[in-house]
Write an enzyme that holds these catalytic residues in place. Structure first.
Site, PDB file in Angstrom:
ATOM      1  N   SER A 156       0.814  -1.225   0.000  1.00  0.00           N
ATOM      2  CA  SER A 156       0.000   0.000   0.000  1.00  0.00           C
ATOM      3  C   SER A 156       0.846   1.274   0.000  1.00  0.00           C
ATOM      4  O   SER A 156       0.768   2.095   0.924  1.00  0.00           O
ATOM      5  CB  SER A 156      -0.948  -0.016   1.198  1.00  0.00           C
ATOM      6  OG  SER A 156      -1.730  -1.168   1.150  1.00  0.00           O
ATOM      7  N   ARG A 171       7.268   6.451  -4.408  1.00  0.00           N
ATOM      8  CA  ARG A 171       7.787   7.094  -3.193  1.00  0.00           C
ATOM      9  C   ARG A 171       7.253   6.348  -1.984  1.00  0.00           C
ATOM     10  O   ARG A 171       6.249   5.644  -2.053  1.00  0.00           O
ATOM     11  CB  ARG A 171       7.356   8.567  -3.128  1.00  0.00           C
ATOM     12  CG  ARG A 171       5.870   8.751  -3.051  1.00  0.00           C
ATOM     13  CD  ARG A 171       5.432  10.210  -2.892  1.00  0.00           C
ATOM     14  NE  ARG A 171       3.984  10.256  -2.944  1.00  0.00           N
ATOM     15  CZ  ARG A 171       3.260  10.265  -4.066  1.00  0.00           C
ATOM     16  NH1 ARG A 171       3.863  10.247  -5.236  1.00  0.00           N
ATOM     17  NH2 ARG A 171       1.947  10.280  -4.018  1.00  0.00           N
ATOM     18  N   ASP A 209      -5.274  -2.635  -2.665  1.00  0.00           N
ATOM     19  CA  ASP A 209      -6.308  -3.118  -1.743  1.00  0.00           C
ATOM     20  C   ASP A 209      -7.730  -3.053  -2.311  1.00  0.00           C
ATOM     21  O   ASP A 209      -8.563  -3.889  -1.987  1.00  0.00           O
ATOM     22  CB  ASP A 209      -6.228  -2.418  -0.374  1.00  0.00           C
ATOM     23  CG  ASP A 209      -6.291  -0.916  -0.478  1.00  0.00           C
ATOM     24  OD1 ASP A 209      -6.294  -0.391  -1.598  1.00  0.00           O
ATOM     25  OD2 ASP A 209      -6.350  -0.259   0.581  1.00  0.00           O
TER      26      ASP A 209
END
Ligand code: ADP
Length: 495
Positions: A156, A171, A209
């Site tokens: 995630s 990032r 997700d």
């Protein structure tokens, strides 16, 4: 009187009429199309390389890992092929030092070690026999393909996905900072460490997700209806849905299975209408945006998801508290009074702290429809240190909280309704049920959230009450477990 009048004025600013719903759906559809055509749009419409959804008959034992924030979760999922599954998991906190390690290897070696420990603990048979076989191996890698666990990796953090099991880290967020990993394929990083330990595991899929939610719902929903959409309404909000590949006009890099003619798209709808073409802003929406870490971004999410709703309520309520003539939370008998104030709010109340009001209290407010509103009054005292609020205080708080949540639910219906319309299934007589899987505390725990969504779906042009009755919204649990396993299974079929 002044309090009731002011409450009405505040509430009216969160009004989201049927006309608004339709205006927003139209714009949402336009922004969905834009995202399918170009990069750098509001709705990113990210191709996920997942080209099918399960129907509940899938079988087998799969692994799933979830690196999301503070914890790393390793699970195995036995899909029973009859919409049911058994899930076993270990959860371990990620050592702070590894979140800011010098090299990616340090973190990923730790993750691979956790997978090894899990296999030794829960799947010793398969693991040990694999080790034995390796010792006398005649096959090139020392094991047979059918003995290798396929693993779905829920990661995630922002990645540029380039294939079903390939994605470059853009990032770090959430306190992680390992510069060495930026730009690298996170599946490769994990696979290399797994290989160093000679584990019988292949990282088969990189999982978002929302896509996991769609998969989990599609597998578990009864009636063998493939689900169309997976949506998350928790800390944040986002959705993933099945799109015809013919509609994806922007180039899709890398390889994928073209046989189904479909691909799951991760909409990133939290960024719908960042330019505020249709989304309106109350003064409190503006303050919230200005005080956020990303002003001007995630504008839809800032009106819909759990992280923000409580703060909107807090800002509106604090504005009322500050108005002397309104008399919200005033108590002349209060022991906390000083010469200047007659407030019943304890000095250390978090109502005056940014992000100090958890949206969970809004669920308490919505659930309390008793004449005296005792639950709310108790909760105001317990969680916000507001001492002995009056019935009028509680009524004002409830009215504002309900209005903020109602707007959020109707905005959620905009997203769900637009996806249903985009699919072309609403008016199609051959489509019995349009199934939508949802996850997140807001939709799970906020009373009547789904009812408010249905009510708004029924007023959307092209859906109406009949179309809304075809849309079935159900809770989908454990997208990062069973959902990730299912994506690993679909990926394995494409190998
Ligand atoms: P996540 O999205 O991080 O996986 P959740 O789905 O549990 O986690 O969502 C957490 C968010 O939901 C938090 O912003 C929290 O304030 C909010 N929340 C938790 N419980 C409730 C509730 N009962 N009613 C409304 N919002 C809630």
């Amino acid at each position: 009187m002044a309090l009731a009048g002011e409450t009405k004025r505040v509430v009216s600013q969160f009004e989201f009429s049927d006309v608004h719903v339709n205006e927003h759906v139209e714009e949402f559809l336009a922004q969905m199309k834009e995202g399918l055509e170009n990069d750098g749009t509001n709705l990113s419409q990210i191709p996920t390389y997942v080209t099918g959804v399960p129907n509940g008959t899938e079988k087998g034992l799969y692994l799933a890992v979830d690196l999301g924030g503070t914890n790393f979760r390793v699970c195995s999922i036995m899909l029973n092929g009859d919409t049911t599954f058994n899930l076993t998991y270990n959860k371990v906190a990620i050592p702070k030092a590894l979140m800011i390690a010098k090299t990616a290897k340090e973190l990923f070696a730790f993750l691979a070690k956790q997978i090894e420990l899990f296999l030794r603990e829960h799947h010793a048979d398969r693991f040990e026999s694999h080790v034995r076989r390796r010792a006398t191996a005649s096959t090139p890698m020392g094991y047979r393909d059918e003995h290798i666990f396929r693993l779905g990796f829920t990661f995630s953090f922002p990645v540029k996905q380039l294939g079903i099991n390939k994605g470059h880290l853009i990032r770090w967020t959430k306190g992680f900072d390992i510069p060495d990993a930026i730009g690298k394929d996170v599946c490769r990083l994990l696979q290399d460490e797994i290989d160093d330990l000679s584990l019988p595991v292949k990282v088969a899929a990189l999982v978002n997700d929302t896509v996991g939610t769609l998969m989990a719902r599609s597998y578990t929903s009864t009636g063998k209806h493939r689900s169309l959409l997976g949506g998350i309404f928790g800390t944040g909000t986002n959705g993933a849905y099945i799109e015809k590949t013919a509609n994806i006009k922007k180039p899709i890099q890398g390889e994928y299975d073209t046989s189904t003619g479909e691909m799951v798209i991760n909409t990133e709808w939290g960024s719908f209408d960042n330019q505020l073409k249709v989304l309106s802003s109350t003064p409190w929406d503006k303050t919230l945006d200005a005080e956020s870490v990303n002003p001007g971004f995630q504008m839809f999410e800032k009106r819909v998801s759990g992280m923000f709703l409580g703060e909107i309520v807090r800002l509106a309520v604090v504005d009322m508290i500050k108005k002397d003539d309104i008399a919200l939370f005033r108590d002349v008998n209060s022991s906390f009074n000083d010469r200047h104030t007659t407030t019943s709010i304890r000095p250390n109340s978090s109502i005056f702290k940014t992000w100090g009001l958890d949206s969970a209290i809004m669920s308490v407010a919505a659930a309390d429809n008793t004449p005296e509103l005792w639950s709310i009054r108790q909760e105001l005292e317990n969680s916000l240190d507001i001492y002995a609020p009056s019935l009028e205080d509680a009524q004002a708080f409830k009215a504002i909280s309900d209005a903020v949540a109602r707007r959020a639910a109707r905005l959620s219906a905009v997203a769900i309704g637009a996806v249903a319309l985009q699919s072309g299934k609403v008016g199609d007589p051959n489509e019995g049920v349009i199934d939508v899987g949802v996850d997140g505390s807001l939709v799970e725990h906020y009373p009547f959230f789904r009812d408010m969504i249905y009510e708004a779906l029924a007023v959307i042009k092209g859906i109406g009450p009949e179309g809304a009755a075809k849309i079935r919204i159900g809770i989908a649990k454990d997208g990062s477990g069973v959902g990730a396993a299912l994506i690993a299974l679909i990926a394995a079929r494409q190998e």
